[in-house]
Design a protein around this motif. Structure first.
Motif, PDB file in Angstrom:
ATOM      1  N   GLU A  73     -26.694   1.547  38.675  1.00 36.07           N
ATOM      2  CA  GLU A  73     -28.536   2.086  39.542  1.00 36.07           C
ATOM      3  C   GLU A  73     -27.995   1.815  40.945  1.00 36.07           C
ATOM      4  OE1 GLU A  73     -31.783   0.562  37.333  1.00 36.07           O
ATOM      5  OE2 GLU A  73     -31.604   1.486  35.647  1.00 36.07           O
ATOM      6  N   HIS A  74     -27.344   1.131  41.196  1.00 37.98           N
ATOM      7  CA  HIS A  74     -27.117   0.644  42.735  1.00 37.98           C
ATOM      8  C   HIS A  74     -26.005   1.655  43.116  1.00 37.98           C
ATOM      9  CE1 HIS A  74     -25.593  -1.251  45.873  1.00 37.98           C
ATOM     10  NE2 HIS A  74     -26.647  -1.211  46.139  1.00 37.98           N
ATOM     11  N   ASP A  75     -25.157   2.197  42.359  1.00 38.17           N
ATOM     12  CA  ASP A  75     -24.098   2.933  42.944  1.00 38.17           C
ATOM     13  C   ASP A  75     -24.876   4.015  42.834  1.00 38.17           C
ATOM     14  OD1 ASP A  75     -22.263   0.406  42.959  1.00 38.17           O
ATOM     15  OD2 ASP A  75     -21.068   1.137  41.288  1.00 38.17           O
ATOM     16  N   TYR A  76     -25.128   4.345  42.155  1.00 34.51           N
ATOM     17  CA  TYR A  76     -25.495   5.918  41.563  1.00 34.51           C
ATOM     18  C   TYR A  76     -26.398   6.277  43.094  1.00 34.51           C
ATOM     19  CZ  TYR A  76     -27.870  10.538  40.227  1.00 34.51           C
ATOM     20  OH  TYR A  76     -27.776  11.965  40.299  1.00 34.51           O
ATOM     21  N   ARG A  77     -27.752   5.409  43.016  1.00 37.32           N
ATOM     22  CA  ARG A  77     -28.623   5.120  44.547  1.00 37.32           C
ATOM     23  C   ARG A  77     -27.632   5.190  45.887  1.00 37.32           C
ATOM     24  NH1 ARG A  77     -30.303   0.652  44.823  1.00 37.32           N
ATOM     25  NH2 ARG A  77     -31.282   0.742  43.211  1.00 37.32           N
ATOM     26  N   GLU A  78     -26.827   4.851  46.107  1.00 39.00           N
ATOM     27  CA  GLU A  78     -26.030   4.355  47.210  1.00 39.00           C
ATOM     28  C   GLU A  78     -25.783   6.048  47.210  1.00 39.00           C
ATOM     29  OE1 GLU A  78     -22.162   2.483  47.770  1.00 39.00           O
ATOM     30  OE2 GLU A  78     -23.088   1.268  49.268  1.00 39.00           O
ATOM     31  N   LEU A  79     -24.893   6.136  46.094  1.00 40.85           N
ATOM     32  CA  LEU A  79     -24.026   7.465  46.284  1.00 40.85           C
ATOM     33  C   LEU A  79     -24.533   8.751  46.768  1.00 40.85           C
ATOM     34  CD1 LEU A  79     -21.683   8.992  45.539  1.00 40.85           C
ATOM     35  CD2 LEU A  79     -22.524   9.522  43.198  1.00 40.85           C
ATOM     36  N   LYS A  80     -26.373   8.558  45.999  1.00 42.11           N
ATOM     37  CA  LYS A  80     -27.351   9.731  46.247  1.00 42.11           C
ATOM     38  C   LYS A  80     -27.819   9.797  47.499  1.00 42.11           C
ATOM     39  CE  LYS A  80     -30.538  12.535  44.055  1.00 42.11           C
ATOM     40  NZ  LYS A  80     -31.660  12.578  42.962  1.00 42.11           N
ATOM     41  N   THR A  81     -27.768   9.016  47.999  1.00 39.62           N
ATOM     42  CA  THR A  81     -28.512   8.651  49.696  1.00 39.62           C
ATOM     43  C   THR A  81     -27.557   8.179  50.624  1.00 39.62           C
ATOM     44  OG1 THR A  81     -28.522   6.099  49.580  1.00 39.62           O
ATOM     45  CG2 THR A  81     -30.974   6.983  48.598  1.00 39.62           C
ATOM     46  N   THR A  82     -26.620   8.143  50.426  1.00 43.86           N
ATOM     47  CA  THR A  82     -25.415   7.911  51.735  1.00 43.86           C
ATOM     48  C   THR A  82     -25.098   9.365  51.990  1.00 43.86           C
ATOM     49  OG1 THR A  82     -25.495   5.905  51.131  1.00 43.86           O
ATOM     50  CG2 THR A  82     -23.455   6.404  52.312  1.00 43.86           C
ATOM     51  N   LEU A  83     -24.390   9.183  50.680  1.00 42.53           N
ATOM     52  CA  LEU A  83     -22.957  10.645  50.715  1.00 42.53           C
ATOM     53  C   LEU A  83     -23.547  12.148  49.475  1.00 42.53           C
ATOM     54  CD1 LEU A  83     -20.685   8.633  49.138  1.00 42.53           C
ATOM     55  CD2 LEU A  83     -20.666   8.976  51.136  1.00 42.53           C
TER      56      LEU A  83
END
Length: 131
Positions: free
Chosen positions: A81-91
């Protein structure tokens, strides 16, 4: 049973867990060749001071897997979930506004490659500075 599944930023992550062998109901499980429906494992987190368990997982992994590994795998969801949130907000994988499958495919591929690069940079040890 008390299980320590990983080291947190301040202390070890520990809680009480209950492990039960169960047969799933309400689904259409595929019986084995002899007609027997296989057993699954119910994992329930029951912290101290709580009247009942607060989180549940069902596992169909083999019975010889240690309890600590089962809990570690069940608790690994936070990382996803952390990686997906980072992926969605950053990239911004959802920023694509094209109309073709090829363009969408290229966009998602580049976003995934960028995420891999950023993750690799974050996890690799830094080169020590020269003195």
């Amino acid at each position: 049973m008390t299980v320590n599944w990983r080291k947190g930023s301040k202390a070890a992550m520990t809680s009480h867990f209950v492990f039960l062998r169960i047969r799933l109901a309400g689904r259409r499980p595929k019986p084995a060749a002899d007609g027997v429906i296989g057993l699954s494992r119910l994992i329930a987190q029951w912290p101290e001071g709580e009247d009942e368990p607060v989180k549940y997982w069902i596992s169909n992994l083999p019975a010889d897997i240690p309890a600590r590994d089962l809990v570690r795998l069940a608790k690994l969801r936070w990382r996803i979930e952390h990686d997906y949130r980072e992926l969605k907000t950053t990239l911004g994988p959802d920023h694509f506004e094209g109309r073709s499958f090829t363009g969408r495919h290229r966009h998602v591929t580049l976003v995934t490659a960028a995420h891999l690069f950023l993750t690799e940079q974050r996890t690799c040890p830094k080169v020590p500075a020269r003195t």
